[in-house]
Design a protein around this motif. Structure first.
Motif, PDB file in Angstrom:
ATOM      1  N   LEU A  65      44.882  38.710  38.456  1.00 17.29           N
ATOM      2  CA  LEU A  65      46.090  39.497  38.683  1.00 17.29           C
ATOM      3  C   LEU A  65      46.126  40.619  37.661  1.00 17.29           C
ATOM      4  N   ALA A  66      46.124  41.854  38.134  1.00 17.26           N
ATOM      5  CA  ALA A  66      46.202  43.032  37.273  1.00 17.26           C
ATOM      6  C   ALA A  66      47.448  43.812  37.651  1.00 17.26           C
ATOM      7  N   ALA A  67      48.270  44.114  36.663  1.00 22.26           N
ATOM      8  CA  ALA A  67      49.529  44.810  36.913  1.00 22.26           C
ATOM      9  C   ALA A  67      49.626  46.014  35.991  1.00 22.26           C
ATOM     10  N   VAL A  68      50.296  47.050  36.489  1.00 24.71           N
ATOM     11  CA  VAL A  68      50.487  48.268  35.714  1.00 24.71           C
ATOM     12  C   VAL A  68      51.836  48.859  36.089  1.00 24.71           C
ATOM     13  N   CYS A  69      52.500  49.468  35.120  1.00 25.05           N
ATOM     14  CA  CYS A  69      53.801  50.102  35.340  1.00 25.05           C
ATOM     15  C   CYS A  69      53.587  51.555  35.721  1.00 25.05           C
ATOM     16  N   THR A  70      54.104  51.945  36.861  1.00 22.10           N
ATOM     17  CA  THR A  70      54.071  53.330  37.313  1.00 22.10           C
ATOM     18  C   THR A  70      55.506  53.797  37.480  1.00 22.10           C
ATOM     19  N   GLY A  71      56.084  54.301  36.413  1.00 25.11           N
ATOM     20  CA  GLY A  71      57.483  54.695  36.455  1.00 25.11           C
ATOM     21  C   GLY A  71      58.373  53.470  36.523  1.00 25.11           C
ATOM     22  N   PRO A  72      59.339  53.478  37.447  1.00 28.03           N
ATOM     23  CA  PRO A  72      60.222  52.309  37.574  1.00 28.03           C
ATOM     24  C   PRO A  72      59.631  51.166  38.375  1.00 28.03           C
ATOM     25  N   THR A  73      58.407  51.315  38.882  1.00 29.05           N
ATOM     26  CA  THR A  73      57.791  50.324  39.768  1.00 29.05           C
ATOM     27  C   THR A  73      56.670  49.606  39.039  1.00 29.05           C
ATOM     28  N   LEU A  74      56.605  48.303  39.250  1.00 26.68           N
ATOM     29  CA  LEU A  74      55.523  47.470  38.724  1.00 26.68           C
ATOM     30  C   LEU A  74      54.590  47.116  39.873  1.00 26.68           C
ATOM     31  N   VAL A  75      53.349  47.545  39.788  1.00 27.72           N
ATOM     32  CA  VAL A  75      52.354  47.323  40.842  1.00 27.72           C
ATOM     33  C   VAL A  75      51.438  46.192  40.404  1.00 27.72           C
ATOM     34  N   ILE A  76      51.368  45.133  41.221  1.00 26.21           N
ATOM     35  CA  ILE A  76      50.540  43.957  40.926  1.00 26.21           C
ATOM     36  C   ILE A  76      49.455  43.867  41.994  1.00 26.21           C
ATOM     37  N   ASN A  77      48.205  43.852  41.572  1.00 26.26           N
ATOM     38  CA  ASN A  77      47.055  43.747  42.473  1.00 26.26           C
ATOM     39  C   ASN A  77      46.358  42.410  42.254  1.00 26.26           C
ATOM     40  N   ALA A  78      46.000  41.763  43.346  1.00 26.70           N
ATOM     41  CA  ALA A  78      45.298  40.480  43.311  1.00 26.70           C
ATOM     42  C   ALA A  78      43.858  40.686  43.763  1.00 26.70           C
ATOM     43  N   THR A  79      42.918  40.240  42.931  1.00 26.54           N
ATOM     44  CA  THR A  79      41.493  40.380  43.215  1.00 26.54           C
ATOM     45  C   THR A  79      40.830  39.020  43.122  1.00 26.54           C
ATOM     46  N   LEU A  80      39.897  38.774  44.022  1.00 31.29           N
ATOM     47  CA  LEU A  80      39.177  37.510  44.073  1.00 31.29           C
ATOM     48  C   LEU A  80      37.705  37.768  43.802  1.00 31.29           C
ATOM     49  N   LYS A  81      37.116  36.962  42.906  1.00 31.46           N
ATOM     50  CA  LYS A  81      35.699  37.069  42.577  1.00 31.46           C
ATOM     51  C   LYS A  81      35.011  35.772  42.972  1.00 31.46           C
ATOM     52  N   VAL A  82      34.091  35.880  43.919  1.00 27.73           N
ATOM     53  CA  VAL A  82      33.332  34.732  44.418  1.00 27.73           C
ATOM     54  C   VAL A  82      31.863  35.131  44.489  1.00 27.73           C
ATOM     55  N   ASN A  83      31.019  34.371  43.820  1.00 26.80           N
ATOM     56  CA  ASN A  83      29.573  34.615  43.839  1.00 26.80           C
ATOM     57  C   ASN A  83      29.246  36.059  43.442  1.00 26.80           C
ATOM     58  N   GLU A  84      29.856  36.510  42.365  1.00 24.69           N
ATOM     59  CA  GLU A  84      29.623  37.846  41.804  1.00 24.69           C
ATOM     60  C   GLU A  84      30.034  38.963  42.763  1.00 24.69           C
ATOM     61  N   LYS A  85      30.888  38.668  43.698  1.00 26.92           N
ATOM     62  CA  LYS A  85      31.438  39.678  44.597  1.00 26.92           C
ATOM     63  C   LYS A  85      32.953  39.700  44.441  1.00 26.92           C
ATOM     64  N   ALA A  86      33.504  40.885  44.443  1.00 25.25           N
ATOM     65  CA  ALA A  86      34.951  41.062  44.259  1.00 25.25           C
ATOM     66  C   ALA A  86      35.582  41.474  45.579  1.00 25.25           C
ATOM     67  N   TYR A  87      36.725  40.883  45.882  1.00 26.36           N
ATOM     68  CA  TYR A  87      37.469  41.176  47.101  1.00 26.36           C
ATOM     69  C   TYR A  87      38.906  41.518  46.721  1.00 26.36           C
ATOM     70  N   ALA A  88      39.397  42.611  47.251  1.00 27.98           N
ATOM     71  CA  ALA A  88      40.811  42.968  47.073  1.00 27.98           C
ATOM     72  C   ALA A  88      41.644  42.178  48.071  1.00 27.98           C
ATOM     73  N   VAL A  89      42.521  41.348  47.572  1.00 32.75           N
ATOM     74  CA  VAL A  89      43.259  40.412  48.436  1.00 32.75           C
ATOM     75  C   VAL A  89      44.639  40.936  48.786  1.00 32.75           C
ATOM     76  N   GLY A  90      45.410  41.363  47.805  1.00 29.59           N
ATOM     77  CA  GLY A  90      46.784  41.772  48.101  1.00 29.59           C
ATOM     78  C   GLY A  90      47.325  42.700  47.035  1.00 29.59           C
ATOM     79  N   LYS A  91      48.453  43.294  47.369  1.00 29.48           N
ATOM     80  CA  LYS A  91      49.129  44.222  46.468  1.00 29.48           C
ATOM     81  C   LYS A  91      50.628  44.063  46.650  1.00 29.48           C
ATOM     82  N   LEU A  92      51.343  44.054  45.539  1.00 33.20           N
ATOM     83  CA  LEU A  92      52.794  43.864  45.563  1.00 33.20           C
ATOM     84  C   LEU A  92      53.436  44.873  44.616  1.00 33.20           C
TER      85      LEU A  92
END
Length: 452
Positions: free
Chosen positions: A221-248
């Motif tokens: 879970l990686a999150a960053v503040c962009t002004g008044p909004t907090l953006v949270i990105n979910a990434t999955l790493k399986v067998n040395e491969k990364a997949y973007a799963v969701g964003k909130l």
């Protein structure tokens, strides 16, 4: 270790030093701290229990040997001769009343003798309502109302030392990941502590998790503040491969009150139910589903995880439009939605007046439903056509006053489309005087060429 201790319908928080506290240490702490605060003597005999009925023995054993972890509830069982302190602060030593008050800890009604029942029935109702309100505490964020918070979130928020509303949202997100079954990657983590280096510079956050249902996978879970909004990105790493799963994307002010600098999560947060639903549906559950799909494992929750008999009971509640859309999701749902018994149930439910009640074993109920559905739609279309008023017959070549242009001197409409119309029907130029129109061209030298 931080625990909850319930004594006479009142719950208190107790913190024991050391990594492996024993049962005797907890007993001494209760004897020296909680009993005097309740107006009881330190020499009062009592026992401890996890369920309120079976006492714990062997005081020398550690709490972990009883599977007790931080946040658990410990009940104090008092003898029948001991009575809790009344609201006025005085103690009573009446055995009969003591027994009746102890019974109220395990039942929803208060038992009194005949004299007390006849003299103060209103007081018994107030004690019952007070017991009902104070005994219930939310265990999950999805159960918390405004002004409430689970004890696990209280302990986590107390140790996080949040410096901004975004920090508070990340603390709740970490708690929701723990509720879903995730554990922090790298070391054995207690639920009362935030991971190290979870908060970076310039409003950047990063948390790593693993799940028991998704071995050999890493959820980030990686999150960053962009002004008044907090953006949270979910990434999955399986067998040395990364997949973007969701964003909130969240606005912290929608879930964090102005009292967030304090140490109480119940006062710092609001609308935890909605935040829990959004976070888990957008990030936590998709991470588990994506990890198991990437490792070719069967699904662990949701409709695909249900056994066929339960799935059919759910599908029979849907309408035909939702059922056909569900059949296009996967091969599993396509095969399930083609079940003959399911379409028989839908046919008998939606076409009760068809007169069909029993057919042969080889009847294709899905095709039968499709045929009657088309017949019904055709009847509805004909009924709607007959109910509409007839169209007015308009001659498209009819020239009437309404076809003439509104602005004199501008030719358009049917005059451009039909140039063979008599010119006497054309409008008069806008700047010509009234009367006959005389045509003049430079070639005629000003001579009258005639009348139009």
């Amino acid at each position: 270790m931080k625990l909850r201790v319930r004594l006479n319908r009142l719950t208190s928080r107790v913190e024991l030093p050391g990594e492996e506290p024993t049962l005797s240490e907890l007993t001494d702490h209760i004897r020296q701290t909680l009993l005097p605060s309740q107006g009881l003597s330190a020499n009062t005999e009592f026992s401890l229990s996890l369920n309120g009925t079976e006492p714990l023995s062997e005081d020398g054993q550690t709490l972990s040997s009883y599977s007790i972890v931080s946040g658990d509830l410990i009940c104090v069982i008092l003898p029948a001769q001991v009575v809790a302190v009344s609201s006025s602060g005085s103690t009573e030593q009446t055995p009969n009343n003591a027994v009746s008050q102890i019974q109220t800890q395990h039942t929803t009604s208060v038992s009194y003798d005949e004299s007390s029942n006849s003299s103060s029935p209103i007081h018994s109702e107030s004690l019952e309502s007070e017991h009902t309100v104070t005994s219930w505490e939310p265990m999950l964020c999805s159960e918390a109302e405004d002004g409430q918070a689970p004890l696990s979130l209280e302990l986590l928020y107390h140790g996080a030392h949040s410096t901004s509303p975004s920090d508070a949202i990340i603390v709740v997100g970490h708690q929701l990941m723990l509720e879903t079954g995730f554990t922090h990657e790298g070391y054995e983590l207690q639920s009362v502590d935030m991971p190290t280096e979870w908060r970076g510079a310039a409003g950047v956050y990063k948390l790593k998790y693993s799940h028991v249902l998704c071995e050999n996978s890493l959820a980030v879970l990686a999150a960053v503040c962009t002004g008044p909004t907090l953006v949270i990105n979910a990434t999955l790493k399986v067998n040395e491969k990364a997949y973007a799963v969701g964003k909130l994307c969240l606005n912290p002010s929608s879930y964090v009150t102005n009292e967030w600098p304090g140490e109480h999560a119940a006062a710092a947060f609001k609308d935890l139910k909605k935040l829990s639903r959004l976070f888990k549906d957008a990030l936590a559950y998709p991470l588990i589903a994506a990890a198991r799909e990437a490792m070719a494992l069967p699904v662990a929750f949701g409709l695909p995880a249900l056994p066929p008999e339960l799935l059919l009971r759910v599908l029979r509640l849907l309408d035909v439009h939702s059922l056909t859309r569900l059949s296009m999701i996967s091969k599993h749902f396509h095969n399930t939605t083609s079940d003959s018994t399911l379409w028989k149930h839908l046919f008998l439910r939606d076409f009760r007046d068809s007169g069909v009640r029993s057919c042969s074993r080889d009847t294709n109920w899905k095709e039968l439903y499709k045929m009657h559905y088309k017949i019904r739609k055709e009847r509805q279309r004909r009924r709607q056509t007959l109910s509409l008023p007839p169209y007015a017959s308009v001659d498209p070549f009819h020239i009437g006053p309404h076809f003439e242009p509104l602005v004199p001197g501008i030719i358009g409409g049917v005059y451009d489309q039909r140039p063979a119309l008599p010119r006497v029907m054309l409008p008069r130029p806008r700047r010509d005087p009234l009367g006959l129109i005389r045509s003049y061209t430079p070639r005629s030298g000003g001579r009258d060429k005639g009348f139009i």
